[in-house]
Write a protein that holds these residues in place. Structure first.
Motif, mmCIF file in Angstrom:
data_model
loop_
_atom_site.group_PDB
_atom_site.id
_atom_site.type_symbol
_atom_site.label_atom_id
_atom_site.label_comp_id
_atom_site.label_asym_id
_atom_site.label_seq_id
_atom_site.Cartn_x
_atom_site.Cartn_y
_atom_site.Cartn_z
ATOM 1 N N LEU A 5 0.827 -1.204 0.000
ATOM 2 C CA LEU A 5 0.000 0.000 0.000
ATOM 3 C C LEU A 5 0.868 1.263 0.000
ATOM 4 C CD1 LEU A 5 -2.761 -1.118 2.522
ATOM 5 C CD2 LEU A 5 -3.048 -0.717 0.079
ATOM 6 N N ALA B 117 -7.032 2.094 -1.811
ATOM 7 C CA ALA B 117 -5.908 2.028 -0.866
ATOM 8 C C ALA B 117 -6.351 2.438 0.541
ATOM 9 C CB ALA B 117 -4.771 2.912 -1.349
ATOM 10 N N GLN C 56 -8.367 -0.412 2.211
ATOM 11 C CA GLN C 56 -7.527 -1.487 2.740
ATOM 12 C C GLN C 56 -6.769 -1.041 3.981
ATOM 13 O OE1 GLN C 56 -5.137 -3.518 -0.307
ATOM 14 N NE2 GLN C 56 -6.481 -2.648 -1.858
ATOM 15 N N THR D 199 1.860 1.787 -3.488
ATOM 16 C CA THR D 199 0.723 2.325 -4.230
ATOM 17 C C THR D 199 0.579 3.826 -3.995
ATOM 18 O OG1 THR D 199 -0.461 0.212 -4.112
ATOM 19 C CG2 THR D 199 -1.771 2.173 -4.554
#
Length: 333
Positions: A169, A195, A198, A172
């Protein structure tokens, strides 16, 4: 309940439960090595499929389990907890679902209860950490002298998996930030929302784990063996570190979303400004063309050969004047 070893020495399937709702039964020696010899067995690990009614029946009739432990195992809902009942430490902790699960993304739950001689585990979905530890036992790369060591290894694998998830993440968010800085952010809204979703899930679980281990330390420190206290302290430290990392990523994701919303607001303002300019420029021309288009007598320039060009020049001049005025007004704001 005493489940014997298979007479032919074969293993149960780790993926399909048997007639007892069991995935597998592993027996260990005092040195932590897996054995198929009943005489050499020091402790046993049993893994159940909790969505299987046969497994629920076996757990409900297990005489070694205290009633509160059985009730926690068979409860319908999932609420993370760790507690002590007699010499049994039991709980329900989060873990990442396995890749081959029908719902591969997201978190599942691992329920466990153990004392010195027995570990009972259960899950409804395939879990990464349990499967990794089982494979390590099968290939002989890991030895577990007690159920507490195995539970620590399972939780360590779970925390490793969540660390990897947070690292992914973070990568990302790096990519989203790069594209926002380079003004190539037009397709980043959904990626940022995914993102953040999560991150929220993982951060909540880490916050829960941190508070659970703290509760275990405060409530049962004097009742637990030193080895289990040390295990809880190590896991608590790792969970607290991940909780802190998750907070940092969440703060970063919020900042990126704020910056993205600011850019979207700027773009919307620019579009509205262009629309306002076009409206202001075309409005006088519309009024003039409407006046000359009225079907009444006495209209000027009707009988003049260059009337059309005069009216067009007037409309264009008015439009230019309005456009220059609106631009000057926009610069001054």
């Amino acid at each position: 309940m005493n489940i014997p070893l298979n007479p032919d020495g074969s293993d149960l399937s780790p993926y399909l439960p048997d007639e007892h709702g069991l995935f597998f039964v592993y027996h260990f020696t005092a040195e932590g090595v897996r054995t198929k010899d009943p005489a050499a067995t020091h402790w046993t690990w049993r893994s159940y499929q909790l969505s299987d009614m046969r497994a629920r029946h076996e757990i409900a009739t297990e005489p070694a389990l205290p009633p509160p432990v059985r009730d926690a195992f068979l409860s319908a809902g999932h609420g993370c907890h760790i507690d002590l009942e007699g010499d049994w430490l039991y709980g329900d902790l989060p873990d990442l679902r396995h890749d081959y699960s029908a719902e591969a993304r997201g978190l599942g739950h691992f329920r466990f209860a153990f004392n010195d001689m027995m570990l009972i585990g259960g899950r409804k979905q395939p879990l990464q950490s349990v499967d990794k530890i089982r494979k390590a036992i099968d290939n002989g790369s890991r030895k577990f002298r007690s159920p507490a060591e195995l539970i620590e290894a399972v939780m360590g694998q779970s925390l490793d998996g969540m660390t990897t998830e947070l690292a992914g993440l973070g990568d990302t968010l790096d990519g989203i930030e790069d594209r926002i800085v380079c003004d190539a952010w037009h397709n980043e809204r959904q990626a940022l929302v995914d993102a953040r979703r999560q991150l929220v899930v993982i951060h909540r679980q880490m916050a829960t784990l941190t508070s659970l281990f703290r509760h275990l330390d405060h409530s049962h420190r004097n009742d637990l063996p030193d080895a289990i206290n040390d295990m809880a302290a190590r896991l608590s430290h790792r969970a607290h570190t991940l909780h802190h990392d998750g907070e940092q990523l969440q703060a970063r994701a919020r900042l990126l979303q704020d910056e993205l919303m600011a850019k979207l607001t700027t773009q919307s303002n620019q579009l509205l400004y262009m629309l306002s300019v076009m409206t202001a420029v075309l409005l006088p021309m519309t009024i003039i063309s409407g006046l000359f288009g009225m079907n009444v007598g006495g209209l000027p320039l009707v009988d003049t050969p260059v009337g059309f060009w005069v009216a067009s020049a007037i409309s264009l001049a008015v439009a230019v004047v309005v456009y220059l005025f609106v631009r000057r007004l926009g610069r001054g704001m």
